[in-house]
Design an enzyme around this catalytic site. Sequence first.
Site, PDB file in Angstrom:
ATOM      1  CE  LYS A  73      -4.466  37.854  -6.807  1.00  0.00           C
ATOM      2  NZ  LYS A  73      -5.468  38.541  -7.631  1.00  0.00           N
ATOM      3  CG  ASP A 109      -7.009  41.783  -7.036  1.00  0.00           C
ATOM      4  OD1 ASP A 109      -6.108  42.300  -7.724  1.00  0.00           O
ATOM      5  OD2 ASP A 109      -6.900  40.660  -6.511  1.00  0.00           O
TER       6      ASP A 109
END
Length: 290
Positions: A73, A109
Amino acid sequence: MRVEYRNSTGLLAVIGDPIGHSLSPLLQNTMIRELGRDDLYLAIPVKRGGLPDFLQAARTIGISGFNLTMPHKQDVIPYLSDLTPEAGRAGSVNSVRIRDGRMEGHSTDGIGFRRALQDLGYDFPDRIVTILGAGGAARSIAMTAVDSGARQVRIVNRTPEKAEALCAGEPVMGAWPLTRAEEALGDTDILINTTPVGMEGAGQTGGFPFLRALKSGAPAVDCIYAPAVTPFMAAARELGHPVANGIGMLVYQAIYAYGFFRELEFDGETVARLGKLLLKASGVEHSGDQ
Ligand code: ATR
């Protein structure tokens, strides 16, 4: 599940290591079918260090977009042409869209977590939010909490320097060492665990003795969803707090990621309908109960 594809079918993927147990293909392919779209979503194992090869392959075979999980990420950022404001703020990318060879990174997220929190009847504005952990997930959620008007966002972490780095330049944020967690919890309205403590297969040990200091009635939400009732949830529930696991975050980040890949603006009703459908498809309850 059964998936269908034709020569025209668009290709989407999730990459990570390990990836074998990812629920993303199930969620995404269920959503694609529900929306009547012509896409197929695959899980592709990519080890740390394997990003350059994967990115080249993705361009060559015409992958339209992909999600990233551990350990990519943050590592992917230098390879991207652009970042959305959300990804820049989070310092982390969970979705990449490929158009005309350009790669644009986004993070869903934080918004996914917030939408799941709303399902549970809570939200960030005007609240004191405390987050355990100072990694990528903590950062994404913290920035969404700050940007949506939380009164205070506290980062409680084992390594205090990491918490301090996360809070730098953010007036409503504050860093707390794990050893002083109890002080942070007394007036906390929403408590979130982003550490891997209690995650199936992570081999992390540790407990949550400081939970006894959490403000009465405050919800305790884990980002982990396997096991469905995590040790964090079990400990908080024992003390009478409402609890939830991370399945809602997983489902809603997936919905917003697909919207990003395909430039679809889902209205609130569509997000709610897809959320219900995908929560059911996941086979995991928010509360962890069967
Ligand atoms: P992610 O990007 O998924 O959020 P990460 O970057 O590995 O994951 O971050 C994990 C966080 O959990 C870190 O803040 C880590 O604390 P340190 O900064 O001290 O490393 C925290 N963490 C991991 N294992 C832990 C443990 N056993 N007890 C307490 N905190 C832990």
